[in-house]
Design a protein around this motif. Sequence first.
Motif, short mmCIF file in Angstrom:
data_model
loop_
_atom_site.label_atom_id
_atom_site.label_comp_id
_atom_site.label_asym_id
_atom_site.label_seq_id
_atom_site.Cartn_x
_atom_site.Cartn_y
_atom_site.Cartn_z
N LEU A 132 0.81 -1.34 -0.16
CA LEU A 132 0.05 -0.07 -0.10
C LEU A 132 0.81 1.30 -0.14
O LEU A 132 1.71 1.30 0.69
N GLY A 133 0.51 2.17 -0.59
CA GLY A 133 1.25 3.32 -0.90
C GLY A 133 0.53 4.47 -0.16
O GLY A 133 -0.49 4.98 -0.66
N ARG A 134 1.03 4.99 1.12
CA ARG A 134 0.38 6.01 1.75
C ARG A 134 0.88 7.39 1.58
O ARG A 134 1.89 7.69 1.50
N LEU A 135 0.07 8.45 0.80
CA LEU A 135 0.17 9.70 0.37
C LEU A 135 0.51 10.56 1.83
O LEU A 135 -0.62 10.47 2.65
N ARG A 181 -7.87 10.95 -11.79
CA ARG A 181 -6.74 10.81 -13.21
C ARG A 181 -5.73 9.69 -12.67
O ARG A 181 -4.87 9.35 -13.61
N LYS A 182 -5.82 9.19 -11.41
CA LYS A 182 -4.80 8.16 -11.18
C LYS A 182 -3.29 8.85 -11.14
O LYS A 182 -2.21 8.20 -11.74
N ALA A 183 -3.18 10.23 -11.07
CA ALA A 183 -2.03 10.89 -11.10
C ALA A 183 -1.04 10.95 -10.21
O ALA A 183 0.14 10.66 -10.78
N PHE A 184 -1.34 10.30 -9.10
CA PHE A 184 -0.25 10.08 -8.20
C PHE A 184 0.33 8.75 -8.59
O PHE A 184 1.77 8.58 -8.27
N ASN A 185 -0.32 7.66 -9.06
CA ASN A 185 0.44 6.63 -9.36
C ASN A 185 1.42 6.60 -10.59
O ASN A 185 2.44 6.10 -10.51
N ASP A 234 2.20 1.27 -8.75
CA ASP A 234 1.32 0.60 -9.34
C ASP A 234 0.12 0.37 -8.37
O ASP A 234 -0.94 -0.12 -8.90
N GLY A 235 0.42 0.06 -7.13
CA GLY A 235 -0.32 -0.45 -6.16
C GLY A 235 -1.51 0.53 -5.83
O GLY A 235 -1.80 1.64 -6.44
N SER A 236 -2.28 0.15 -4.63
CA SER A 236 -3.25 1.01 -4.14
C SER A 236 -2.80 1.98 -3.33
O SER A 236 -1.73 1.98 -2.75
#
Length: 85
Positions: A27-30, A56-60, A66-68
């Motif tokens: 998991l990617g925590r912003l 836009r899934k811009a952070f990915n 690629d993850g959540s």
Amino acid sequence: MRTCVGCRRSQPRSHLLRVVMQVVQDLGRLVPDPLAREKGRGAWLHHECLEEAMRRKAFNRALKFDGSLEIEALAEYLSNGSERR
Ligand SMILES: [Zn+2]
């Protein structure tokens, strides 16, 4: 100048919040990085552009991940933390 990952407009960095990611397992925590001191890849965002960036899934894309994503800490910061400072 930095480009907002939400609306893609460029502005001086003082207008934008730097966001970094902490990967916990898959998991990617912003997390907000208001002083822009965290190492590693960052993304820049207007306070009002989080929703657009997520849509836009811009952070990915910006963070090459690629993850959540978990955005609670960032959303919380944007909704009140920035005004309390
Ligand atoms: Zn923006």
